[in-house]
Design a protein around this motif. Structure first.
Motif, short mmCIF file in Angstrom:
data_model
loop_
_atom_site.label_atom_id
_atom_site.label_comp_id
_atom_site.label_asym_id
_atom_site.label_seq_id
_atom_site.Cartn_x
_atom_site.Cartn_y
_atom_site.Cartn_z
N CYS A 146 45.71 35.80 10.22
CA CYS A 146 45.95 36.05 11.64
C CYS A 146 45.75 34.79 12.47
O CYS A 146 46.43 34.54 13.47
N ALA A 147 44.78 33.99 12.03
CA ALA A 147 44.44 32.81 12.82
C ALA A 147 45.49 31.71 12.75
O ALA A 147 45.37 30.70 13.44
N THR A 148 46.53 31.92 11.95
CA THR A 148 47.61 30.93 11.96
C THR A 148 48.26 30.90 13.35
O THR A 148 48.63 29.84 13.85
N CYS A 149 48.41 32.08 13.97
CA CYS A 149 49.02 32.12 15.30
C CYS A 149 47.98 32.40 16.39
O CYS A 149 48.04 31.85 17.48
N HIS A 150 47.03 33.29 16.06
CA HIS A 150 45.97 33.57 17.04
C HIS A 150 44.91 32.50 16.83
O HIS A 150 43.83 32.78 16.29
N LYS A 208 44.22 34.50 21.56
CA LYS A 208 45.58 34.85 21.98
C LYS A 208 46.57 34.16 21.02
O LYS A 208 46.30 33.08 20.52
N ALA A 209 47.71 34.82 20.83
CA ALA A 209 48.75 34.16 20.04
C ALA A 209 49.17 32.90 20.78
O ALA A 209 49.36 32.93 21.99
N ASN A 210 49.29 31.81 20.06
CA ASN A 210 49.53 30.53 20.71
C ASN A 210 50.86 29.92 20.28
O ASN A 210 51.09 29.66 19.11
N THR A 211 51.69 29.71 21.24
CA THR A 211 53.03 29.19 20.96
C THR A 211 53.01 27.86 20.22
O THR A 211 53.90 27.55 19.44
N ALA A 212 51.97 27.08 20.46
CA ALA A 212 51.89 25.80 19.77
C ALA A 212 51.89 25.99 18.25
O ALA A 212 52.46 25.19 17.52
N ALA A 213 51.28 27.10 17.84
CA ALA A 213 51.21 27.37 16.40
C ALA A 213 52.59 27.63 15.82
O ALA A 213 52.88 27.31 14.68
N CYS A 214 53.45 28.24 16.66
CA CYS A 214 54.78 28.61 16.17
C CYS A 214 55.63 27.38 15.91
O CYS A 214 56.54 27.41 15.08
N LEU A 215 55.34 26.32 16.61
CA LEU A 215 56.19 25.14 16.54
C LEU A 215 56.14 24.45 15.17
O LEU A 215 57.01 23.66 14.84
N LYS A 216 55.13 24.76 14.41
CA LYS A 216 55.08 24.24 13.03
C LYS A 216 56.33 24.62 12.26
O LYS A 216 56.78 23.89 11.39
#
Ligand code: HEC
Ligand code: HEC
Ligand code: HEC
Ligand code: HEC
Ligand code: HEC
Ligand code: HEC
Ligand code: HEC
Ligand code: HEC
Length: 447
Positions: free
Chosen positions: A7-11, A29-37
Motif C-alpha cells: 500500500c505504501a507504494t502509493c500511500h 494519502k495517495a501521492n501522485t509523485a509515486a505514480c510517476l515512477k
C-alpha cells in the motif's frame, strides 16, 4: 507491487518536500509523485478510472433501491459487490479490472439478465508484455497455442488430464486445476518462467523453463503411450526417430544437424515476416525460408514428401478399416505406428523413419490372420501346459462362449475332463506359423 512496498507504494509514508510540498509524513494519502515512477500521466489515468466506476455505481444505486426481492441470494450478492467497490474508496486505481467485473456482475443481476458469463481470466504476463514485447504477443495471439484451451473444451473427449498440454493454469497448479476451473490457454508461462522485476531471471536463456531444444518436448509427444492407447501428439518421436514399433531408432537427418542447439525452433523459428510484411514472432509456424540454406527447391521437396506420406497413410487407413480382429495385438501395433506418423510427420520431420514405420505396419496387416484351433486355448501358437492351466482354473464351470481365452475346448458348455483329453491329444503341436519377421528398416539416415 506486492514485492515493493505494498500500500505504501502509493500511500507513501514520507512526502518529500521537492515532490509534494503541502503535507508532511504520516497522512498516508495517495501521492501522485509515486505514480510517476510508472505512469507519464497518472492523473488522467486515475480520473478516467474514477469516471468509469462512478458511472456504474450511480447506475446501480437506484436499481438496488427498486429491486423487489431483497431477501434473494442474487440480490445479496449484487449488493455485496456494490458495497465492496464503493467502500474501497479508490474507484478504480486499486484494481480497475476487478472492480469493473464486480459491478458488471451486479448490474446484470439487477437488470434481470442473470449472472452472465463467467468472467474470463487474462494472461498475467500481458499486463506488461503487451507493450514491452509487441511482436511476441501479436504472434502468440495468432498462434494455435492461444487457442489451446478453447480447442480442448470443444472436444467431446476432454478430461482433466488433457490440461497438462492445453492450459498454462495446469502447469502452475497441477493438483487443483480441472476442466471447470482452467481459464488460460498455453500462454507465456507454458515455455517461460515467471520473473520478478529487478531480480535476476531464474530461467534458462531468455527465461525459458527448459533449454530451447527441449522446451517443446513436454507437449508435442506421445509420451509413454503404448499400442492400444489414444495418442495425443508425436512430433518428438518422429523427429528423434524413437518409440515406433518394429523399426530401429533412427533420428531425422534434420535432428542430427540442428538438435544440439535449436531443436524444433530451428525450423519453427521465433521470428518471420508475416503476409503483410511485418516482422512477427512466436507463431511457431514452420518457416520455409530456413530450408533454402540447404535445399534448392524446398517447397517441391516438401510437397513430394507430404504426397508420399499421405498416399501411404490413405492405404494404411483402408487396411486398418478392413482388418477383422480390431482387438488383436497385431492391429494395435500396426495402428500405433500409423498414429505416430499421422500425428507427428509433416513431411520434413523424418521421412525415412516414417516410411519405415508405415511399411512395418503394412507387413503386419497383410500377414493373414491365423485361425487357431479351440484346443490351443490361449491361441499362442502351441498346445502346452499353459492351455491346461486355463482349463484347470475353470474346471467344473459352465462357460459362456464369450469367455476369452475360452477353456471349453470342445464346446460342450462345461469345462470338464473331455476338454483336458482333447488338449492332451494335441499336446506339443504347433498351431500357427511363427509371426512375420520384422522387416529390416532403412538405416542410412546419416549417410
Ligand atoms: C497504485 C497506487 C495505490 C496503491 C498501491 C494503493 N492505493 Fe489506496 N488509493 C490510491 C488512490 C489513487 C486513491 C484515491 C485517492 C484519490 O481519489 O485522490 C486511493 C484511495 C484509498 C483509500 C480511500 C481514501 C479516501 O480518502 O477515501 C484508502 C482507505 C486506501 N486507498 C487504502 C489503501 C490500502 C489499505 C492499500 C493496500 C492494500 C492501498 N490503498 C494501495 C492509490 C493506491
Ligand atoms: C510500479 C509501477 C506503478 C506505479 C507506482 C503505479 N502504477 Fe498504475 N499501473 C501500472 C501498470 C503496469 C498498470 C497496467 C498497465 C496499464 O494499464 O498501463 C497500471 C494501471 C493503472 C490504471 C489502470 C487500472 C487497471 O487496473 O488497469 C490506473 C487508473 C493507474 N494505474 C493509476 C495509477 C495511479 C493513480 C498511481 C499512483 C497513485 C499508480 N497507478 C501507480 C504500474 C504502476
Ligand atoms: C510488471 C511487469 C512485468 C510482468 C507482469 C511480466 N514481465 Fe517479463 N519483463 C518485464 C520487463 C520490464 C522485462 C525486461 C525488458 C525486456 O527485456 O523487454 C521483462 C523481460 C522478460 C523476458 C526476457 C526478454 C528478453 O529479451 O530476454 C521474458 C521471456 C519475460 N519477461 C517473460 C515474462 C513472463 C512469462 C511473464 C508472466 C509469467 C512476465 N514476463 C511478466 C516486465 C514484466
Ligand atoms: C504446454 C504444451 C505445449 C508446449 C510447451 C508447446 N506446444 Fe505447440 N501446441 C500445443 C497444443 C496443445 C497445440 C494445439 C492447440 C490447438 O490446436 O488448439 C499446439 C500447437 C502447435 C502448432 C500448430 C499445430 C497445427 O496443427 O497447426 C505448432 C506449429 C506448435 N504447436 C509448435 C510448437 C513449438 C515449436 C514449440 C516449442 C517452441 C511448442 N509448440 C511448445 C502445446 C504445446
Ligand atoms: C502430451 C500433451 C498432450 C495431451 C496430454 C493432450 N494433448 Fe491435445 N494436443 C497436443 C498437441 C501438441 C497438439 C497440437 C497438434 C499436434 O501436435 O498434432 C494437440 C492438439 C489437440 C487438438 C486439436 C487438433 C485436432 O486433433 O483436431 C484437440 C482437439 C486436442 N488436442 C484434444 C485433446 C484431448 C481431448 C486430450 C485429452 C484426452 C488432449 N488433447 C491431451 C498435446 C496434448
Ligand atoms: C511455445 C513456447 C513459447 C511460448 C508460449 C512463449 N514463448 Fe517467448 N520464447 C520462446 C522461445 C523458444 C524463445 C527463444 C529463446 C532463445 O532464443 O534462447 C522465446 C523468446 C522470447 C523473448 C525474447 C525475445 C526474442 O524474441 O528472442 C521474449 C520477450 C518472449 N519470448 C516473450 C514471450 C511472451 C510475452 C509470451 C506470451 C505472449 C511468450 N514469450 C510465449 C518460447 C515461447
Ligand atoms: C527441418 C525443419 C523442421 C524441424 C526441425 C521441425 N519441424 Fe515441425 N514442421 C516442419 C514443416 C516443413 C512442417 C509443415 C508445414 C507446412 O506444411 O506448412 C512442420 C509442421 C509441424 C507441425 C504442424 C502440423 C501441421 O500439419 O500443420 C507441428 C505441430 C510441428 N511441426 C511441430 C514440431 C516439433 C514439436 C518439432 C521438434 C520436435 C519440429 N516440428 C521440428 C519443419 C520442421
Ligand atoms: C542445414 C541443412 C538443411 C536445412 C536447413 C533443411 N534441410 Fe531438409 N534435408 C537436409 C539433408 C542433408 C537431407 C537429407 C538428404 C537426403 O537424404 O537426400 C534433408 C532431407 C529432407 C527431406 C527428405 C527428402 C528425402 O527425399 O528423403 C525433406 C522432405 C526435407 N529435407 C525438407 C526440408 C524442409 C521443408 C526444410 C525447411 C523447413 C529443410 N528440409 C531444411 C538438410 C537440410
Amino acid at each position: 507491487m506486492k514485492d515493493q512496498d505494498g500500500c505504501a507504494t502509493c500511500h507513501i509514508f514520507k512526502e518529500k518536500e521537492d515532490e509534494v510540498s503541502e503535507v508532511g509524513g504520516h497522512t498516508f494519502k495517495a501521492n501522485t509523485a509515486a505514480c510517476l515512477k510508472c505512469h507519464t500521466d497518472p492523473e488522467k489515468k486515475r480520473d478516467e478510472a474514477h469516471q468509469q466506476i462512478s458511472e456504474k455505481l450511480s447506475e446501480l444505486e437506484p436499481l438496488i433501491e427498486a429491486f423487489e426481492k431483497k431477501e434473494s441470494e442474487d440480490f445479496k450478492n449484487a449488493k455485496f459487490n456494490f458495497d465492496l467497490v464503493r467502500i474501497s474508496g479508490d474507484y478504480g486505481v486499486h484494481n480497475l479490472t476487478y472492480s469493473n467485473k464486480l459491478l458488471d456482475y451486479s448490474l446484470s443481476i439487477l437488470k434481470g439478465e442473470g449472472p452472465g458469463e463467467k468472467p474470463k481470466a487474462e494472461e498475467p504476463c500481458l499486463l506488461c508484455h503487451k507493450s514491452l514485447s509487441t511482436e511476441q504477443v501479436a504472434g502468440w495471439e495468432q498462434s494455435e497455442h492461444a487457442k489451446s484451451l478453447e480447442t480442448l473444451l470443444a472436444s467431446s473427449k476432454a478430461e482433466d488430464a488433457c490440461l497438462q498440454c492445453h492450459s498454462v493454469d495446469y502447469r502452475n497448479d497441477p493438483a487443483n486445476v480441472t476442466l471447470e476451473t482452467a481459464q488460460l490457454p498455453n500462454g507465456c508461462g507454458s515455455c517461460h518462467q515467471d520473473h520478478i522485476l529487478e531480480t535476476e531471471f531464474s530461467g534458462i536463456g531468455k527465461n525459458l523453463l527448459k533449454p530451447k531444444n527441449e522446451v517443446c518436448n513436454d507437449c508435442h509427444t506421445a509420451g509413454d503411450a503404448k499400442p492400444g492407447d489414444t495418442l495425443q501428439s508425436a512430433q518428438v518421436e518422429i523427429f528423434t526417430g524413437t518409440g515406433g514399433i518394429g523399426v530401429p531408432d533412427s533420428p531425422s537427418i534434420h535432428f542430427s544437424i540442428h538438435e544440439p542447439k535449436d531443436g524444433c525452433v530451428y525450423c519453427h523459428t521465433l521470428s518471420m515476416t508475416s503476409e503483410t510484411g511485418e516482422e512477427i514472432s512466436h507463431t511457431f509456424e514452420a518457416n520455409l525460408a530456413v530450408c533454402s540454406t540447404c535445399h534448392k527447391e524446398p517447397i517441391a521437396t516438401l510437397e513430394q514428401a507430404q504426397e508420399q506420406i499421405s498416399t501411404q497413410l490413405a492405404e494404411l487407413t483402408k487396411l486398418l478399416d478392413e482388418y477383422t480382429d480390431k482387438e488383436s495385438e497385431t492391429f494395435n501395433k500396426a495402428k500405433f505406428n500409423v498414429d505416430l506418423v499421422s500425428l507427428g510427420e509433416s513431411g520434413a520431420h523424418n521421412l525415412k523413419y516414417s516410411i519405415s514405420l508405415l511399411e512395418y505396419s503394412k507387413s503386419l496387416l497383410e500377414t493373414p490372420v491365423t485361425e487357431f484351433p479351440a484346443y490351443d486355448v490361449n491361441k499362442d501358437g502351441v498346445v502346452d501346459i499353459a492351455d491346461i492351466d486355463i482349463v484347470s482354473a475353470h474346471f467344473g464351470e459352465s462357460v459362456a462362449d464369450s469367455l476369452t481365452p475360452n477353456p471349453d475346448a470342445d464346446g460342450s458348455g462345461t469345462v470338464d475332463i473331455s476338454d483336458l483329453a482333447l488338449i492332451g491329444k494335441h499336446f506339443g503341436e504347433i498351431t500357427a506359423p511363427a509371426a512375420a519377421p520384422a522387416i529390416a528398416a532403412t538405416d542410412d539416415a546419416d549417410k
